[in-house]
Structures are given as C-alpha cells and as structure tokens.
Design an enzyme around this catalytic site. Sequence first.
Site, short mmCIF file in Angstrom:
data_model
loop_
_atom_site.label_atom_id
_atom_site.label_comp_id
_atom_site.label_asym_id
_atom_site.label_seq_id
_atom_site.Cartn_x
_atom_site.Cartn_y
_atom_site.Cartn_z
N GLY A 8 -11.40 131.50 -69.32
CA GLY A 8 -12.19 131.76 -70.53
C GLY A 8 -11.71 130.84 -71.63
N GLY A 10 -13.08 130.94 -75.03
CA GLY A 10 -13.52 131.35 -76.37
C GLY A 10 -12.33 131.27 -77.31
N PHE A 113 -15.63 143.79 -96.50
CA PHE A 113 -16.28 144.11 -95.23
C PHE A 113 -16.22 145.61 -95.05
CE2 PHE A 113 -17.00 141.52 -91.15
CZ PHE A 113 -17.87 140.67 -91.76
N GLN A 230 -19.40 149.50 -79.25
CA GLN A 230 -19.82 149.54 -80.65
C GLN A 230 -21.25 149.03 -80.81
OE1 GLN A 230 -18.30 146.64 -83.87
NE2 GLN A 230 -17.47 148.61 -84.40
N HIS A 232 -23.82 147.58 -83.42
CA HIS A 232 -23.84 146.97 -84.75
C HIS A 232 -25.09 147.44 -85.48
CE1 HIS A 232 -23.81 144.11 -88.00
NE2 HIS A 232 -22.61 143.71 -87.63
N LEU A 242 -27.74 138.98 -84.13
CA LEU A 242 -27.00 139.64 -85.19
C LEU A 242 -27.33 139.10 -86.58
CD1 LEU A 242 -24.56 141.55 -85.83
CD2 LEU A 242 -23.25 139.47 -86.03
N GLU A 245 -22.71 141.47 -91.04
CA GLU A 245 -22.27 142.48 -92.00
C GLU A 245 -22.00 141.83 -93.35
OE1 GLU A 245 -19.81 145.36 -90.24
OE2 GLU A 245 -18.56 145.62 -92.00
N ARG A 276 -18.95 150.88 -89.11
CA ARG A 276 -20.14 150.55 -88.32
C ARG A 276 -20.73 151.73 -87.56
NH1 ARG A 276 -18.64 144.57 -86.09
NH2 ARG A 276 -18.97 143.63 -88.13
N HIS A 340 -22.83 145.60 -79.40
CA HIS A 340 -22.23 144.47 -80.08
C HIS A 340 -20.83 144.12 -79.59
CE1 HIS A 340 -21.48 141.69 -83.29
NE2 HIS A 340 -20.54 142.42 -83.84
N ARG A 375 -14.17 149.50 -83.76
CA ARG A 375 -13.58 148.29 -84.32
C ARG A 375 -14.10 148.05 -85.73
NH1 ARG A 375 -15.58 142.44 -84.44
NH2 ARG A 375 -17.59 143.43 -84.26
#
Lengths: 561, 364
Positions: A8, A10, A113, A230, A232, A242, A245, A276, A340, A375
């Site tokens: 991976g 990312g 946030f 979760q 969103h 998305l 936020e 959330r 999400h 989260r």
Amino acid sequence: MHDVVVVGAGCAGMRAAIEAFDTGADVGVVSKLHPTRSHSGAAEGGINAALGNSAEDSPEKHAFDTVKGSDYLGDQDAIEILANEAPGDIYQLEHWGCVFSRNDEGKLAQRPFGAAGSPRTVYSADITGHVLIHVLYEQTMKRAAQGPLHVYEEFFAWRLAIEGGRCVGVICWDLVNGGLKLVTGKSIVLATGGMGRIYRATTNAYACNGDGMAMALRAGLPLKDMEFMQFHPTTLYPSGVLITEGCRGEGGFLINRDGERFMARYAPNALELASRDVVSRSETTEIEGGRGVNGSVLLDLRHLGAERILTRLPGSRELAMTFAGVDPIYDPIPVRPGAHYHMGGVATDNWGATEVDGLYAAGEVACVSVHGANRLGGNSLMETITFGRRAGQAAAEHALSSSPGSISGAPLADAERDLGRLLARKEGERPWKIRDELGSSMLENFGVFRYGERMAKQLEIIAGLRERFENVVVEDKGDVFNTDLTGAIELGYMLDLAWVMVQAGIARTESRGAHSRPADFPERDDEKFLKHSITRWTDDGPELSDQEVRMTKWQPEVRSY
Amino acid sequence: MRVALKIWRFDAQRGERALKEYEVDAPDEATLLDCLDIVKDRVDGTLAYRKSCRMMICGSCGMRMDGAAVLACKVRMYEIAEAGQIPVISAMGNLPIVKDLVVDMQPFWGKIRAVTPWLEPGYADPGEKEHVVAQKRMDVIHKESLCIMCGCCVSECNSMEADPDFLGPAALAKGMRFVGDPRDQASVERLQALSGEHGIWDCTRCYFCQERCPKGVDPRDAIAKLGAEAMREGIDSDMGAKHAKWFVTSAKTTGWLRETELVPKTQGIAKSVKDVKFAMGLVKHGKVPPPFPPHVAKHVEEARALYDLVKHDGEQGAAGIVQGEKALGRLEHHDDGGAAAARGPYGPGSFAKPYLPGEQEDAE
Ligand SMILES: Cc1cc2nc3c(=O)[nH]c(=O)nc-3n(C[C@H](O)[C@H](O)[C@H](O)COP(=O)(O)OP(=O)(O)OC[C@H]3O[C@@H](n4cnc5c(N)ncnc54)[C@H](O)[C@@H]3O)c2cc1C
Ligand code: SF4
Ligand code: SF4
Ligand code: FES
C-alpha cells in the site's frame, strides 16, 4: 529479498516506507495503484495537530477530544501518542515542502473541525490529502534515487505468505505484465486503506475494498472493532463524493426542507460542528421524518460569500458543480450520510505490530485504536502519518535485527492452483450484480441506524451472496491489465468482511459512537461493552471475542455536544 | 438515458487494434467513467481502463474523447447522449498503449523524476517549528500544486509529438512548483537545468496543455513563469529567452511586437543578415511595418498598464504573473452571467434563508 515490504502506498504506506528507509532498511513498496492515485489524496478537510497557531491548544486537549469522540472506546495510550507526536510530524511534513495554507503571521493555518475544542486542523484549502500524498511521493522518489527503495507499481497483493508463524512476503498479481509474483521481506507492513466500497453510498474510491483486512483475516489474524463504520454527514447527492467538513468549519449551515438549522435541536451547543455520528443520525432522522429534500438535507454556504467560497473551498464548489449541477455561491448543496471511514481493522500495538511475527499494519487498515467507536475529522490523516512512521521504524528495526524467514514454494503454489481454478471457470455469474446487491443491502440493513431484525436479515443476504460468489466467472482471461480478475478478488474480500461486520454488530447490544441501535438498545452500556470486539476466521466462519480498552486518565462520561 | 460509445480497443498480446461500438442504459447523472463501468460490467469484461477516486483527484482516468484528453470521471454524458452524439474514446496520446485505454505512464514519470521533484531545503532552518512564509508567497505555486499527474496535458502536447524528449508541461509545471517555493534553495540551479535542451524554451506555446488540463494548473503559464524567473536570474543565453526578453521591451515601448527588430535582437547581427532577405520579403507582402520610425500602437497605454500590473508591488517574474492571473480569476467569476448569478443567492426563486429553530424569521 527486501528488509521491509510495505503493501500500500497511501499516506500510511509511503510514510512507513520513508521511515523504514531512513532507519537503514532496503525497502520494497507494493501497490495496486500508482502511489499518487491512492485514496489518501482525496482527503479534503485537514489533519489535526495541537500547534496552537490559531488559539490556545495542547496535546492534552487533543487527546481528550479524541477520547470523548471515540465514545470512550479508543485506547487512551495510543491516543496520547497520537496527540503528543502529531505536532512534530506536521513540522516534518512542512519541512519536506508540504504546501499547507498559512495564517496572517505566515505560520500554518488551523481551522475548527467537528468535536474539537480548539481550531486544530492544519489544512491546504480543501485539498489537504492531495498535498500530503504528493509531498510523500516526492520524498519517496528522492529516496528511490538515493538508495534501495523500489516501488512495485500496479502490483495487486492477493495473499500474505506466512510460514512457520512468520510473515515472509506477499503474493501479488502483476497487473501490467500478468503472473503471480512473491515479493519477500523480513518485515511486511500492511497499509492498504479502508473498505467503504462495501456500501453503495460511499466517499471511498473504487480501490477501497478492505483488501488488507481480508488478507490478514484469512491468514488467521484478529480484526478489531469491525462493526464501526463511520457515516460522513455531507456526501453529495446522488454521486456520494465527499463535501468536506471544512465547509461547516468555515461556517456552513445544515438546513432541512424549510430552511431550519435543525442541528440546533440535536446538538444545541456545537450545532453543525457536532461529532460526525451525531450529525449523521440527526440528518437521517430529519430525512426519515419527511423534512428532507430528495432523501437529502442541504448544506448552505451562501452566507459565506463568493470570495470565501472561491478561496477556501474551491474544490468543494467544483465537485458540487460537476456532480450535482449546483453552484454553492447561489444555491445550497444536497447532501446525505454516506459510508466514509472504517474505525476497525487489523489489531496492532502502538508500534503497528500485529500478532504475527514480522507483520505490521498502519493507516485505515489497522486498528490501534485511536478512533474507538467514532473517528474525529482530521484524526485519520494524522494517524496515517504518526503510526505509519512508527510502523515503518519498528518494521525496519525488526528486519535489521533478524535473519530472513525460511520460504518454501508452498504458498505460491497454492495461489497458482486457486488462480488457475478461478480463471478456468467458464460458466457462472459475473461479479457486478453480487457487488451491487451487497452495497445496497449493507446500506439498508447496516447503515446509520441498526435494528436487530434487519441485521439478522443482512446475515442471510450475505450468506446467499457468498454462495453465488462460489460460482463467479471472470470473463477476461488475459495477462495484461486484467481488472476483471482483480475486481472479482476484491469482491471476495468484501464478502468476508461484511459477514464479520454484521456479526459483530449483532453482538454489540448497545449504542456507541457509529453503532446506533435506536429501537432495542439506545443507550451506551459501559458495564458490558466498554470493550473492543475481536474477530478471527475459523473453518465455520468468523468467531467473536473481546478485549479490554486501554485507559490512562479518562473515565467514561456522558457524551454530549 | 441511452448512451452509445465507440471505443478504440487494443489487444496488447495480439497487437490488434479495433474500433468497437457499445450502447448501454445509464442514469442521467452518469459520467463517462460510469458508462465505461457499465460496459465493462454488463457487456465486455475485458475492457481495460484505469480508475480509482471517481472525483477528479487521483489522476487515474485520463483518456481521449473525440481526440482530446479528458478525465473520464469529469465528463457528464447527459448532453452528449441527448444530442445523439457517439463519442470516440481512445487512449491518451504521446504515451505507449498497454491495453485499450491504459497507457504506459513510465515515460511520464521519468520526466517528472528528471526535474528533481523534491524540495531542496536549507534556505532558512526553521528548527523545531514550521517555516514562516506569507500565504501570498505560497500563492505563487498554488496552481502548480493542484496538478494530479493525470497526463492529459502531455497527451496533447505539440512539442512532445515532435521531440519525445521534451520535458513537457506536467514536468515543467512540477519544476515551477519548486522554483516558486520560497523554502527551496536550489531555484537557480533548477532554472538553469530547465532552460537547457528539451526544456522551457522548446515549448511551442500552442496552449493545448492549458486547454486540456482538467485541474486548472495552466501548465503553459507555469512555463511562462519559469521563463520570467530564468530571465530575472539572468539565465537568458538560450534563444527562446532572448526572444521573450525582447518581446517585453518591445511591447512596453511601442505597445506591440516589432517583429523586424526581433530577429537581430535575439539572434545577433551576423546571423540575422542571412534572414534579411526573408524579412524584406515579409515587408513586401505588407506583413510587417518597416523598422523606422517605430510605429506606436494606439493602445500602447494598455500594454504599459498590463506590464505595470505585472510589476505591481515591485513583484516581478513568477509572482507578477500570479497577480495577473488573480485579477483574471475575479473577472471570470463576475462574468458568470448565469441565471443563478442573476438572481443572487437569496433573490426570488432561491432557496429559503436559513434560520435557527425558534428564531424569529425576520425579513432581511
Ligand atoms: C473523500 C475522503 C476525504 C477524507 N478527508 C479526510 C480529512 O480531511 N482528514 C482526515 O484526517 N481524514 C480524511 N479521510 C480519511 C483518510 O483520508 C483515510 O483514512 C486515509 O487517507 C487512509 O490512508 P491509508 O494510507 O491508510 O490508505 P489509502 O490512502 O487508501 O491507501 C491504500 C493503498 O493501498 C494500496 N492497496 C490497497 N489494496 C491493495 C492490494 N490488494 N494490493 C496492493 N496495494 C493495495 C492502494 O493502492 C493504496 O496505495 C478522508 C477519506 C475520504 C474517503
Ligand atoms: S504550450 Fe508548450 S508545453 Fe503546452 S502543449 Fe503546447 S508545446 Fe506543449
Ligand atoms: S498539468 Fe493538468 S493535465 Fe497536466 S498532469 Fe497536471 S493536472 Fe494533468
Ligand atoms: S478516477 Fe480519479 S481522477 Fe478520474
């Protein structure tokens, strides 16, 4: 053989690879996508660190907000590590050249946030993930030019090779040239990201199918807290992409059909910036109560004015205009809750180590757990960096201090045989219908609100889909860029994970964070369920057990915003 | 809606190429990528293309539609399908095809790597804190940092077609991303490297990259910024640089390009003698005014004002160009002219003004 193989690329994977390299290891990175195509790049809003650039803040406050946000299911020692090490990690990214937004003093700007006691979210307009993934790729390229760091681009990892209790490599399908290849290392780091694609409405990319979690599960590793997905609150209707936020952070309103800012009835203090899970539930209640518009509510930015929208939220405007035909300067944006982020994953310790010798995990695929049952926005990018770094370091130290594990030809031979069987099948169903039915049924029966009967029904649906999957047929038999094959394998992963999730959801007879049972168990039950769920794969399917939450200084309190 | 597509298929194993037509039902909001997915799922599982984010940010899905590069996830099909058009979908240009719509991106990444694509720090050591930099100075590289490395610009690049070694728009924009970064200490070395062969001055200024870029990176402008910076640093031995420098002087003093003077100014007298015949030929055909006396354009003030705008605040080079862009950006927005803009956010026909529960809904 590499010292460290990271699966991976990312934010978590690249951060781990960089740290492993800097620790002195020879590093291989395997990724089914080119690194910059990873879904971390889609993150918009920002990344949390208590720098105190906008208002007074401290790691202690960051930790407390995170513990509370997690509905007390987060492991507090891990959360403290995240909060304490986040500022240093952010400065490091800035020194590498990350293009963060600045405040009037020229320092890193920070925006408010959801559920954060102070404006703590560092950002770059609304393309934070994009600037992170590119700065990490820059640093990866730099190291690849200097020494032993090799990226196996478009290598699809299929199975872990575990021999004699030690993880020694990963079996991959080479997308460009075809063929199964075993990439070996003394330590392996899983960083394959999330699995939102299990749901039809999701902010996640096509690549987010929970590959790493499913690989680990089938290799006998425990998965933790799998029932917590979760939702969103602001995903664009109908496409599911998305809307950050950050829109609410900048002052956006959520309104219902009548223009009422309904959040005032659910979270009178935090309003739109409540946690959330709270906002998603409020929206669902509004929509189910007939106060929505086309199964959505509206995100209203008009009062922010053109200038602010154009400079702070240009990406969100572009998305709304392209996928919904709405210019937020003049009209509110239709949004609804969508899958999400997955809080659960491969159970690890605070250095990313799993139960199996030589195997580590970091990022969304892992569950340390810093997010518990819910989260907070901005915390998962931070987790990919801080715990990606820690896992990279630990994996390198393990590799540099141990001799290579022994490798027989067995795992690869098994894989060749299974692959041959799959490709030889000519009659049967193609995967797409099974995939679509899984996505819609999960949304319907295991979404924002959960009900006993619906979850039971979902287990039956999954069993039926799994049966059909036994006869799935891959139409493309070729070697070159065969995404028909990898798509089928990904569906198999999701069918395993869906079963695990619903089973854990049924067993959790309480409401906590993202797991909400309004009809039968509306309250949190700390007596019985202040515990992580743990799932292992057996011949009869997934088997559940539990594990204590690690607490340091915060006792559970009633959670209100 | 009913969508028809013609897709150039390429079978790498057999080396065969074929144009195939597909027709599928798709929801009205479907993008080109959604339509390809429907084809792959329901009609032909062997179709190959890249995708991931489906939200215009990962850069996977670059391909050509009717000969022009697009991001498949950004193209809405409704108008096209309603108009009865059957677009031709093919792989991007200037890159080798692997299969169907999948190209080999290695040459693309090779050029990115060639511009030393990482920050060379050391200009000022911030210690255990961040560098302190004004947002305004970071704005210089705002557009360049939007690049998603999709390759759409490279697919269309004119110079690259003629010279496959040309660094190309994406790599040069990446170069600008570091040259313009106040935290980078290697700007001059970078400019020197980018001014060499296959570099900034080999761009033909066709602007195709700019037109096709789906993210507003404006790579041709990035190349112009590099040119401006190179000249500011005095790295102007290359012909293209001299040409550009004279362009500015010419436009500032007379308001237009004095093409007849341009030749001697950029190539030196000896070389230009050879071109005199050519130049006189142009004069004969009325293409250029004779060199003396200089003909001053009517709107020379405008040209000077533009130059001043760029120089405003004492900012020259790349920073100046950014400023010009910002002014244009604002214009573009005010020029919108759509129905929504006409009625305004709260005008008649707009959605109700938000209110808090229990709050008196006062009029304005
Ligand atoms: C739209 C969106 C916006 C978000 N915004 C924010 C935000 O503002 N702030 C925040 O903190 N968080 C945000 N998040 C969450 C956060 O971005 C993710 O949790 C995080 O980026 C995950 O990073 P990762 O490195 O774990 O996984 P990813 O970035 O998904 O990377 C996974 C990698 O694994 C590779 N891979 C996967 N499967 C395989 C396989 N079988 N074989 C080989 N390679 C494989 C992929 O190629 C990829 O390189 C957002 C999430 C989404 C979806
Ligand atoms: S303007 Fe220059 S870089 Fe851009 S496409 Fe044309 S030749 Fe290529
Ligand atoms: S400059 Fe634009 S078209 Fe070129 S690679 Fe970057 S985003 Fe794509
Ligand atoms: S799929 Fe990511 S840019 Fe189109």
